[in-house]
Write a protein that holds these residues in place. Structure first.
Motif, PDB file in Angstrom:
ATOM      1  N   ALA A 230       0.834  -1.199   0.000  1.00 38.58           N
ATOM      2  CA  ALA A 230       0.000   0.000   0.000  1.00 38.58           C
ATOM      3  C   ALA A 230       0.869   1.249   0.000  1.00 38.58           C
ATOM      4  N   SER A 231       0.330   2.281  -0.578  1.00 38.23           N
ATOM      5  CA  SER A 231       1.038   3.552  -0.584  1.00 38.23           C
ATOM      6  C   SER A 231       1.262   4.021   0.851  1.00 38.23           C
TER       7      SER A 231
ATOM      8  N   THR B  80      -7.070   9.484   6.115  1.00 33.37           N
ATOM      9  CA  THR B  80      -6.494   8.244   6.637  1.00 33.37           C
ATOM     10  C   THR B  80      -6.051   8.436   8.085  1.00 33.37           C
TER      11      THR B  80
ATOM     12  N   TRP C 214      -2.221  -1.085   7.295  1.00 32.35           N
ATOM     13  CA  TRP C 214      -2.377  -0.533   5.948  1.00 32.35           C
ATOM     14  C   TRP C 214      -1.081  -0.597   5.174  1.00 32.35           C
TER      15      TRP C 214
ATOM     16  N   ASP D 138      -0.687  -3.819   3.490  1.00 31.30           N
ATOM     17  CA  ASP D 138      -1.829  -4.161   2.623  1.00 31.30           C
ATOM     18  C   ASP D 138      -2.889  -4.978   3.336  1.00 31.30           C
TER      19      ASP D 138
ATOM     20  N   HIS E 156      -7.285   6.693   1.376  1.00 32.91           N
ATOM     21  CA  HIS E 156      -6.719   7.004   0.064  1.00 32.91           C
ATOM     22  C   HIS E 156      -6.454   5.771  -0.809  1.00 32.91           C
ATOM     23  N   ALA E 157      -6.937   4.591  -0.413  1.00 31.66           N
ATOM     24  CA  ALA E 157      -6.609   3.393  -1.180  1.00 31.66           C
ATOM     25  C   ALA E 157      -7.784   2.422  -1.237  1.00 31.66           C
ATOM     26  N   TYR E 158      -7.771   1.601  -2.271  1.00 32.77           N
ATOM     27  CA  TYR E 158      -8.706   0.493  -2.423  1.00 32.77           C
ATOM     28  C   TYR E 158      -7.935  -0.746  -2.002  1.00 32.77           C
ATOM     29  N   MET E 159      -8.528  -1.556  -1.120  1.00 34.00           N
ATOM     30  CA  MET E 159      -7.787  -2.681  -0.560  1.00 34.00           C
ATOM     31  C   MET E 159      -8.738  -3.828  -0.242  1.00 34.00           C
TER      32      MET E 159
ATOM     33  N   GLY F 210     -13.387  -0.111  -0.802  1.00 31.12           N
ATOM     34  CA  GLY F 210     -12.942   1.250  -1.069  1.00 31.12           C
ATOM     35  C   GLY F 210     -13.992   2.239  -0.594  1.00 31.12           C
TER      36      GLY F 210
ATOM     37  N   LYS G 211     -14.883   9.425   0.686  1.00 30.12           N
ATOM     38  CA  LYS G 211     -13.706   9.230   1.545  1.00 30.12           C
ATOM     39  C   LYS G 211     -13.786  10.058   2.819  1.00 30.12           C
TER      40      LYS G 211
END
Length: 149
Positions: free
Chosen positions: A2-3, A10, A27, A30, A108-111, A115, A119
């Motif tokens: 993950a970023s 977040t 996070w 991931d 900020h991410a799809y995991m 998602g 947000k």
């Protein structure tokens, strides 16, 4: 992986977890972070397609974070504590009180197939329970015309 980019949504979401640092570590690996309902907000669970329609009815000024999992056709709305009273007669919404846990990706991410349709923005804004309840009621709710000005 993950970023590692941090953002205010977040960070706010992590602050809602019992251990914010653990949420960030999950996070970064991931993994979804388990965040309990009932501490900072409640969760109103609903069908995904009905939720998409309801989002339009609620309107952006009254909309808070909405997490979705398309594979299971579910959506989870973050609503204020005490909102369960507003939804008592609305069968399309299931209110999740503590000790129920929502497994969340970062804002900020799809995991893991999940998602945020809306947000978390870091402000702590939650969905207005009156508008959400009305949007899921028969006939729905439409904001007044001045809401679009």
């Amino acid at each position: 992986m993950a970023s590692r980019t941090r953002n205010s949504g977040t960070d706010w979401l992590a602050q809602c977890a019992p251990d914010p640092a653990r949420a960030h570590r999950r996070w970064a690996s991931d993994e979804l972070a388990p965040i309990p309902a009932g501490l900072h907000w409640l969760v109103a669970e609903a069908d995904l397609m009905r939720s998409i329609t309801a989002m339009q009815r609620v309107g952006s000024r009254r909309l808070g974070p909405v997490l979705v999992h398309p594979e299971t056709h579910r959506a989870w709305w973050l609503v204020p504590l005490g909102a369960d009273e507003e939804f008592a007669d609305i069968q399309a919404l299931t209110v999740r009180l503590g000790p129920w846990t929502l497994n969340c990706p970062p804002a900020h991410a799809y995991m893991a197939g999940r998602g945020w349709l809306e947000k978390p923005d870091g402000s702590g804004r939650l969905t207005d329970p009156v508008a959400l309840g009305a949007a899921f009621s028969p006939g729905g709710w439409r904001p007044p015309a001045e809401a679009f000005v």
